[in-house]
Design a protein around this motif. Structure first.
Motif, PDB file in Angstrom:
ATOM      1  N   ILE A 159     -73.617  47.393 -46.113  1.00  0.00           N
ATOM      2  CA  ILE A 159     -72.492  47.507 -45.194  1.00  0.00           C
ATOM      3  C   ILE A 159     -72.734  46.586 -44.002  1.00  0.00           C
ATOM      4  O   ILE A 159     -73.813  46.601 -43.399  1.00  0.00           O
ATOM      5  CB  ILE A 159     -72.312  48.965 -44.714  1.00  0.00           C
ATOM      6  N   TYR A 160     -71.718  45.788 -43.657  1.00  0.00           N
ATOM      7  CA  TYR A 160     -71.785  44.858 -42.534  1.00  0.00           C
ATOM      8  C   TYR A 160     -70.656  45.161 -41.549  1.00  0.00           C
ATOM      9  O   TYR A 160     -69.570  45.589 -41.945  1.00  0.00           O
ATOM     10  CB  TYR A 160     -71.661  43.408 -43.012  1.00  0.00           C
ATOM     11  N   ASP A 161     -70.924  44.932 -40.282  1.00  0.00           N
ATOM     12  CA  ASP A 161     -69.912  45.014 -39.238  1.00  0.00           C
ATOM     13  C   ASP A 161     -69.489  43.587 -38.904  1.00  0.00           C
ATOM     14  O   ASP A 161     -70.314  42.772 -38.471  1.00  0.00           O
ATOM     15  CB  ASP A 161     -70.469  45.713 -37.995  1.00  0.00           C
ATOM     16  N   LEU A 162     -68.216  43.260 -39.101  1.00  0.00           N
ATOM     17  CA  LEU A 162     -67.744  41.896 -38.899  1.00  0.00           C
ATOM     18  C   LEU A 162     -67.864  41.443 -37.446  1.00  0.00           C
ATOM     19  O   LEU A 162     -67.839  40.244 -37.165  1.00  0.00           O
ATOM     20  CB  LEU A 162     -66.290  41.771 -39.352  1.00  0.00           C
ATOM     21  N   ARG A 163     -68.013  42.385 -36.514  1.00  0.00           N
ATOM     22  CA  ARG A 163     -68.186  42.007 -35.115  1.00  0.00           C
ATOM     23  C   ARG A 163     -69.605  41.546 -34.828  1.00  0.00           C
ATOM     24  O   ARG A 163     -69.875  40.893 -33.830  1.00  0.00           O
ATOM     25  CB  ARG A 163     -67.826  43.191 -34.208  1.00  0.00           C
ATOM     26  N   ASN A 164     -70.524  41.899 -35.706  1.00  0.00           N
ATOM     27  CA  ASN A 164     -71.921  41.480 -35.566  1.00  0.00           C
ATOM     28  C   ASN A 164     -72.517  41.390 -36.963  1.00  0.00           C
ATOM     29  O   ASN A 164     -73.153  42.324 -37.454  1.00  0.00           O
ATOM     30  CB  ASN A 164     -72.705  42.469 -34.703  1.00  0.00           C
ATOM     31  N   SER A 165     -72.292  40.272 -37.604  1.00  0.00           N
ATOM     32  CA  SER A 165     -72.658  40.120 -39.007  1.00  0.00           C
ATOM     33  C   SER A 165     -74.054  39.546 -39.219  1.00  0.00           C
ATOM     34  O   SER A 165     -74.387  39.153 -40.335  1.00  0.00           O
ATOM     35  CB  SER A 165     -71.633  39.219 -39.696  1.00  0.00           C
ATOM     36  N   ASP A 166     -74.852  39.487 -38.178  1.00  0.00           N
ATOM     37  CA  ASP A 166     -76.183  38.899 -38.319  1.00  0.00           C
ATOM     38  C   ASP A 166     -77.091  39.710 -39.234  1.00  0.00           C
ATOM     39  O   ASP A 166     -78.001  39.170 -39.854  1.00  0.00           O
ATOM     40  CB  ASP A 166     -76.838  38.753 -36.940  1.00  0.00           C
ATOM     41  N   LYS A 167     -76.854  41.002 -39.281  1.00  0.00           N
ATOM     42  CA  LYS A 167     -77.713  41.834 -40.119  1.00  0.00           C
ATOM     43  C   LYS A 167     -76.900  42.939 -40.769  1.00  0.00           C
ATOM     44  O   LYS A 167     -75.812  43.300 -40.309  1.00  0.00           O
ATOM     45  CB  LYS A 167     -78.857  42.443 -39.298  1.00  0.00           C
ATOM     46  N   CYS A 168     -77.465  43.470 -41.831  1.00  0.00           N
ATOM     47  CA  CYS A 168     -76.826  44.557 -42.559  1.00  0.00           C
ATOM     48  C   CYS A 168     -76.943  45.845 -41.753  1.00  0.00           C
ATOM     49  O   CYS A 168     -78.029  46.221 -41.309  1.00  0.00           O
ATOM     50  CB  CYS A 168     -77.495  44.714 -43.924  1.00  0.00           C
ATOM     51  N   VAL A 169     -75.817  46.517 -41.558  1.00  0.00           N
ATOM     52  CA  VAL A 169     -75.825  47.774 -40.796  1.00  0.00           C
ATOM     53  C   VAL A 169     -76.476  48.888 -41.595  1.00  0.00           C
ATOM     54  O   VAL A 169     -77.228  49.708 -41.052  1.00  0.00           O
ATOM     55  CB  VAL A 169     -74.388  48.169 -40.413  1.00  0.00           C
ATOM     56  N   GLN A 170     -76.206  48.929 -42.877  1.00  0.00           N
ATOM     57  CA  GLN A 170     -76.713  50.006 -43.724  1.00  0.00           C
ATOM     58  C   GLN A 170     -76.833  49.511 -45.149  1.00  0.00           C
ATOM     59  O   GLN A 170     -76.009  48.739 -45.624  1.00  0.00           O
ATOM     60  CB  GLN A 170     -75.771  51.210 -43.657  1.00  0.00           C
ATOM     61  N   SER A 171     -77.873  49.946 -45.834  1.00  0.00           N
ATOM     62  CA  SER A 171     -78.066  49.601 -47.235  1.00  0.00           C
ATOM     63  C   SER A 171     -78.444  50.854 -48.002  1.00  0.00           C
ATOM     64  O   SER A 171     -79.398  51.549 -47.642  1.00  0.00           O
ATOM     65  CB  SER A 171     -79.153  48.531 -47.395  1.00  0.00           C
ATOM     66  N   ASN A 172     -77.670  51.156 -49.040  1.00  0.00           N
ATOM     67  CA  ASN A 172     -77.895  52.354 -49.842  1.00  0.00           C
ATOM     68  C   ASN A 172     -78.158  51.963 -51.284  1.00  0.00           C
ATOM     69  O   ASN A 172     -77.405  51.179 -51.868  1.00  0.00           O
ATOM     70  CB  ASN A 172     -76.692  53.298 -49.769  1.00  0.00           C
ATOM     71  N   LYS A 173     -79.206  52.524 -51.835  1.00  0.00           N
ATOM     72  CA  LYS A 173     -79.572  52.254 -53.224  1.00  0.00           C
ATOM     73  C   LYS A 173     -78.869  53.246 -54.139  1.00  0.00           C
ATOM     74  O   LYS A 173     -78.841  54.447 -53.863  1.00  0.00           O
ATOM     75  CB  LYS A 173     -81.093  52.383 -53.399  1.00  0.00           C
ATOM     76  N   PHE A 174     -78.276  52.740 -55.206  1.00  0.00           N
ATOM     77  CA  PHE A 174     -77.646  53.623 -56.178  1.00  0.00           C
ATOM     78  C   PHE A 174     -78.720  54.302 -57.010  1.00  0.00           C
ATOM     79  O   PHE A 174     -79.853  53.829 -57.111  1.00  0.00           O
ATOM     80  CB  PHE A 174     -76.690  52.840 -57.073  1.00  0.00           C
TER      81      PHE A 174
END
Length: 523
Positions: A159-174
């Protein structure tokens, strides 16, 4: 729209990749592998635009009513003026461009491709490229809601926030590194749903302003084949923009199923399409669902079908002329020649049904099991998945749709052409019958939730039913005496002698049976 159909002067010659409704009208955008972008007016049943391309189109989206974008197999991102038909190239990926979304908040076109890059194109600024992000793998699917960009990469959701796309906001493994086939944002809440290649759907939903989050996973489309569960990939998911929590899933064998996320139940299933479901989309009012069925994921014959209303209909084909059959007042059936045409279904919900969920609550449920795997309520599902190689003797497993206790398990050595195999010998926990199964050790098996509950025996009726006292002080009167002769004799003898008896009831997969007896002395 009653009695209309999606008629094309030039039939679609290859697989459909995506269908999307316009933001404010019932214009349907269609991208396909036949190098053409189409705009279809559903209300008037007319093809408004047919714009050719130099490469196969793998995705499309609207910017606004008169403007759309496409992503192509040559890596190009193209902008279309849908009124004039004029198109111009926005930019190029280094490899196949697979996903395209438009952000009204940032006024950017967000794209992804096989070059493992996410690119945001500023079509109003001097520089077309706003930012570039390199990923470790190819993007399988992408969805955008507000500032939140959700992408599926392999078996992970980032998950990325387009206002600050430098890093991933959240990453979830299936779960268990299963590849993800599709991801879909929830339009009115913060959250998303993903569909996997093994037929499971995972939902993550948050309810602002509270901190209550809801997350669970369920097996979406189990199909019975020779007594075994056949897991069908989930190709697309679409949320109804009008009804909170309502969404549909489309699978690889042509079934579309509606679900209620809040109650965790299936609402209904549409008649199966001949081909796999390639794409799903609701119109802006949530009253029309467009279903694109084509051989995007599997080879099949092609037909065109139109369904009006919530009832079921089947589609026939004719070798010669068009035939229109009025079946009831709520839907029509159309037979068409065998053109190389992809299949659509348009489902219009009557406008007076303001609360569609009230209607859905009367739709009968199927006998199929849909296994919900929630962290908060894991016991609510009938089964849960477990890798075959981790199941041991005296554990439990589902064999031929029956809950069994494992009495013997052996694992063969890995051959040069396949995985190691697990041979299970089980005893049905309710009937005592012996069953066997062989499963690759790396595959998942269904394991039943087996519970044991103690009740005090109150009475035995003449027809063999028992009355049991629950902890809450109520009575349970829906169980029969056990069939095991030894246990049956113990219960009848102890009850005749006036003893206080505690029976243990074993439950699994919707069945219950008395399995043990405790004598706590005379009354």
């Amino acid at each position: 729209m009653n009695g209309s159909c999606l008629e094309f002067k030039n039939p679609i010659q290859d697989a459909i990749s995506r269908v999307r409704f316009a933001p404010q009208s019932n214009n349907l955008l269609i991208s396909s592998w036949d190098l053409c972008l189409r705009l279809y007016d559903v209300d008037c049943s007319q093809l408004r635009l047919e714009a050719p391309s130099e490469a196969a189109l793998l995705d499309c989206c609207f910017q606004e009513e008169p403007v759309a974008f496409s992503a192509a197999s040559d890596g190009s991102i193209t902008r279309y003026d849908l009124h004039s038909g004029i198109s111009n190239k926005v930019g190029n990926h280094d490899d196949i461009a697979t996903c395209v979304e438009y952000s009204t908040e940032t006024r950017q076109v967000i794209t992804a491709g096989f070059d493992k890059k996410i690119i945001a194109w500023d079509i109003f600024g001097a520089k077309p490229l706003v930012y570039l992000r390199n990923l470790d793998a190819e993007v399988e699917s992408m969805s955008l809601s507000g500032y939140e960009l959700i992408i599926a990469v392999g078996s992970s959701v980032d998950i990325y926030d387009l206002r600050n796309s430098d890093k991933c906001v959240q990453s979830n493994k299936f779960c268990m590194d299963v590849p993800i086939r599709c991801v879909s944002s929830i339009p009115y809440l913060k959250g998303y749903a993903v569909g996997s290649v093994d037929g499971r759907v995972k939902l993550e939903i948050s309810y602002p302003p509270s901190s209550n989050n809801m997350g669970y996973m369920f097996r979406c489309h189990p199909r019975s084949r020779d007594g075994r569960n056949h897991l069908v990939p989930v190709n697309d998911i679409a949320f109804n923009p009008f009804i909170s929590g309502a969404f549909v899933t489309g699978d690889n064998v042509g079934y579309v199923t509606a679900w209620d996320a809040k109650s965790r139940r299936r609402l209904f299933e549409l008649p199966g399409c001949a081909n796999s479901i390639a794409s799903l989309t609701y119109n802006n009012e949530g009253q029309i669902l467009a279903v694109a069925s084509s051989h995007t994921y599997q080879e099949a014959t092609e037909i065109l079908e139109l369904i009006l209303g919530p009832k079921e209909a089947h589609v026939e084909t004719s070798q010669a002329e068009y035939q229109l059959h009025a079946l009831t007042n709520s839907f029509t059936l159309l037979s068409l020649p065998r053109f190389p045409l992809r299949s659509f279904a348009l489902i219009r919900i009557s406008r007076f049904l303001q609360k569609l969920c009230e209607f859905f609550s009367f739709v009968p449920m199927s006998d199929e099991d849909h296994h919900f795997e929630s962290k908060a309520d894991a016991g609510a599902s009938k089964t849960f998945p477990q890798q075959a190689g981790t199941i041991r003797k005296n554990g439990h497993i589902v064999i031929k749709s029956r809950p069994c206790k494992v009495v013997e398990v052996s694992t063969s050595k890995t051959g040069k052409h396949g995985h190691a195999k697990c041979h299970f010998v089980g005893i049905d926990i309710f009937t005592g019958k012996k069953v066997e199964d062989i499963v690759p050790s790396s595959h998942n098996c269904d394991v039943p939730h087996v519970n044991r509950t103690d009740y005090q025996l109150i009475d035995i009726s003449e027809d063999g039913f028992v009355s049991l006292l629950t902890e809450s002080g109520n009575t349970k009167d829906d169980l029969r005496l056990p069939t095991d002769e030894f246990l049956l004799t113990q219960i009848k003898t102890g009850f005749a002698e006036g003893k206080d008896l505690i029976v243990t009831v074993m439950s699994a997969m919707g069945e219950e049976q008395i399995c043990a007896l405790k004598d706590i002395g005379p009354k």
